[in-house]
Design a protein around this motif. Structure first.
Motif, PDB file in Angstrom:
ATOM      1  N   LEU A  39     -75.227  36.160 -17.954  1.00 37.87           N
ATOM      2  CA  LEU A  39     -75.827  37.490 -17.871  1.00 37.87           C
ATOM      3  C   LEU A  39     -74.815  38.509 -17.358  1.00 37.87           C
ATOM      4  CD1 LEU A  39     -79.507  37.463 -16.549  1.00 37.87           C
ATOM      5  CD2 LEU A  39     -78.621  38.209 -18.745  1.00 37.87           C
ATOM      6  N   TRP A  40     -73.734  38.016 -16.776  1.00 41.28           N
ATOM      7  CA  TRP A  40     -72.656  38.890 -16.317  1.00 41.28           C
ATOM      8  C   TRP A  40     -71.327  38.187 -16.548  1.00 41.28           C
ATOM      9  CZ3 TRP A  40     -69.665  38.924 -11.416  1.00 41.28           C
ATOM     10  CH2 TRP A  40     -68.859  40.064 -11.322  1.00 41.28           C
ATOM     11  N   ASP A  41     -70.355  38.933 -17.118  1.00 39.22           N
ATOM     12  CA  ASP A  41     -69.088  38.305 -17.506  1.00 39.22           C
ATOM     13  C   ASP A  41     -68.070  38.194 -16.384  1.00 39.22           C
ATOM     14  OD1 ASP A  41     -68.101  40.897 -17.195  1.00 39.22           O
ATOM     15  OD2 ASP A  41     -67.870  41.269 -19.346  1.00 39.22           O
ATOM     16  N   GLY A  42     -68.364  38.730 -15.208  1.00 37.91           N
ATOM     17  CA  GLY A  42     -67.450  38.609 -14.067  1.00 37.91           C
ATOM     18  C   GLY A  42     -66.341  39.642 -14.037  1.00 37.91           C
ATOM     19  N   LYS A  43     -66.298  40.520 -15.038  1.00 38.15           N
ATOM     20  CA  LYS A  43     -65.192  41.482 -15.122  1.00 38.15           C
ATOM     21  C   LYS A  43     -65.660  42.920 -15.322  1.00 38.15           C
ATOM     22  CE  LYS A  43     -62.267  37.956 -17.271  1.00 38.15           C
ATOM     23  NZ  LYS A  43     -61.502  37.572 -18.496  1.00 38.15           N
ATOM     24  N   LEU A  68     -70.066  40.811  -8.184  1.00 39.92           N
ATOM     25  CA  LEU A  68     -70.723  42.117  -8.215  1.00 39.92           C
ATOM     26  C   LEU A  68     -71.087  42.443  -6.773  1.00 39.92           C
ATOM     27  CD1 LEU A  68     -73.304  42.305 -11.159  1.00 39.92           C
ATOM     28  CD2 LEU A  68     -71.578  44.005 -10.576  1.00 39.92           C
ATOM     29  N   LYS A  69     -70.479  43.493  -6.251  1.00 47.69           N
ATOM     30  CA  LYS A  69     -70.669  43.827  -4.845  1.00 47.69           C
ATOM     31  C   LYS A  69     -71.599  45.022  -4.700  1.00 47.69           C
ATOM     32  CE  LYS A  69     -68.092  45.498  -0.788  1.00 47.69           C
ATOM     33  NZ  LYS A  69     -66.743  45.879  -0.297  1.00 47.69           N
ATOM     34  N   VAL A  97     -78.474  32.491 -10.029  1.00 43.66           N
ATOM     35  CA  VAL A  97     -77.643  33.554  -9.465  1.00 43.66           C
ATOM     36  C   VAL A  97     -77.047  33.060  -8.153  1.00 43.66           C
ATOM     37  CG1 VAL A  97     -77.559  35.923  -8.615  1.00 43.66           C
ATOM     38  CG2 VAL A  97     -79.182  35.327 -10.432  1.00 43.66           C
ATOM     39  N   ASP A  98     -75.722  33.104  -8.048  1.00 42.26           N
ATOM     40  CA  ASP A  98     -75.074  32.815  -6.776  1.00 42.26           C
ATOM     41  C   ASP A  98     -74.997  34.111  -5.968  1.00 42.26           C
ATOM     42  OD1 ASP A  98     -74.728  30.255  -7.660  1.00 42.26           O
ATOM     43  OD2 ASP A  98     -72.560  30.364  -7.881  1.00 42.26           O
ATOM     44  N   PHE A  99     -75.375  34.047  -4.698  1.00 46.75           N
ATOM     45  CA  PHE A  99     -75.351  35.241  -3.860  1.00 46.75           C
ATOM     46  C   PHE A  99     -74.799  34.919  -2.481  1.00 46.75           C
ATOM     47  CE2 PHE A  99     -79.343  33.178  -2.815  1.00 46.75           C
ATOM     48  CZ  PHE A  99     -79.468  33.359  -1.444  1.00 46.75           C
ATOM     49  N   LYS A 100     -74.201  35.926  -1.859  1.00 44.10           N
ATOM     50  CA  LYS A 100     -73.726  35.805  -0.479  1.00 44.10           C
ATOM     51  C   LYS A 100     -74.140  37.052   0.275  1.00 44.10           C
ATOM     52  CE  LYS A 100     -69.297  36.211   0.611  1.00 44.10           C
ATOM     53  NZ  LYS A 100     -67.847  35.902   0.815  1.00 44.10           N
ATOM     54  N   PHE A 237     -72.856  39.064  -5.614  1.00 45.18           N
ATOM     55  CA  PHE A 237     -73.459  38.226  -6.649  1.00 45.18           C
ATOM     56  C   PHE A 237     -72.381  37.731  -7.609  1.00 45.18           C
ATOM     57  CE2 PHE A 237     -76.793  41.320  -5.528  1.00 45.18           C
ATOM     58  CZ  PHE A 237     -77.855  40.482  -5.232  1.00 45.18           C
ATOM     59  N   LYS A 238     -72.563  36.510  -8.137  1.00 47.04           N
ATOM     60  CA  LYS A 238     -71.685  35.997  -9.195  1.00 47.04           C
ATOM     61  C   LYS A 238     -72.407  34.864  -9.911  1.00 47.04           C
ATOM     62  CE  LYS A 238     -69.144  32.554  -6.420  1.00 47.04           C
ATOM     63  NZ  LYS A 238     -67.793  32.071  -5.993  1.00 47.04           N
TER      64      LYS A 238
END
Length: 247
Positions: A39-43, A68-69, A97-100, A237-238
């Protein structure tokens, strides 16, 4: 029998997910074969827009080292860049979804969001996987019986406290949301936190005693956008991945 099948299906999927190690913001060959998509390409910000706009927010969010910050603004929910939503809508799916979070942070992952109905101020409305620093944010003590704590279906169903034992406060954690028809589950790092069924009398009664009671037919939409929340706190998020399910 259907309930047992769904539980077994969820367990198999979960075991498969956590058995794999993929590079950040990428899919393994197995995931591709199974129908997972990024859902998100990281770039870039492709595939996402502001919840109340047609473009990605010009402030409040940034792409930093493959994450994604959400920037800390101190102004409260959606007062800076605002929430972002997936361009596409989804019906039956498994979302990872990975989140911190940072100390005292508040955010969320929402689904069944209808951004066309979300006008005015504040966060866009949808079912929410709550992201929260339970130890340091006051919202953990609000609501009813802890239903605003980490992993809960926000303001509706409390996440199982014992299932959050594996939460890593200084590292990334994996949230997973499974939607299979009206049956929904929240997972955190491979442990199930919440399960519920929409479009039922029990569900509608629960909503009627929540903050969502003024929203007609809340949570019963056939499909909706995926949302990442800007609550004015720094969150990352990543590895945002989705697998659409056939129903």
């Amino acid at each position: 029998m259907k309930r047992l099948f769904f539980i077994a299906f969820a367990l198999v999927v979960t075991m498969d997910i956590y058995a794999q190690n993929a590079p950040a913001n990428a899919l393994t060959k197995t995931e591709i074969k199974e129908g997972w998509k990024l859902l998100w390409d990281g770039k870039t910000t492709d595939g996402w827009r502001g919840a109340r706009m047609n473009t990605f927010p010009a402030k409040g969010w940034s792409v930093v080292d493959g994450t994604l910050k959400v920037h800390k603004s101190g102004g409260g929910e959606s007062s800076n860049g605002g929430d972002i939503v997936s361009v596409n809508k989804y019906k039956n799916f498994i979302l990872k979804v990975d989140f911190k979070i940072t100390k005292g942070a508040n955010s969320g992952i929402k689904y069944f969001v209808d951004s066309d109905l979300n006008k005015g101020e504040g966060s866009a409305i949808g079912c929410e996987f709550q992201i929260l620093d339970d130890e340091n944010h006051p919202d953990a003590k609000n609501g009813v019986a802890g239903n605003r704590t980490l992993g809960s279906l926000y303001d509706l169903i409390t996440a199982k406290k014992e299932a959050k034992a594996g939460f890593k406060k200084d590292d990334f954690n994996t949230a997973m949301i499974i939607v299979n028809g009206n049956k929904v589950e929240h997972w955190l790092n491979g442990a199930k936190l919440v399960e519920y069924e929409r479009n039922t009398q029990i569900w509608n009664a629960l909503v009627a005693y929540s903050k969502y009671r003024t929203w007609p037919n809340f949570g019963n939409a056939a499909e909706g956008n995926i949302l990442l929340q800007d609550h004015g706190d720094e969150v990352f998020f990543k590895n945002i991945k989705i697998k659409e399910l056939k129903k």
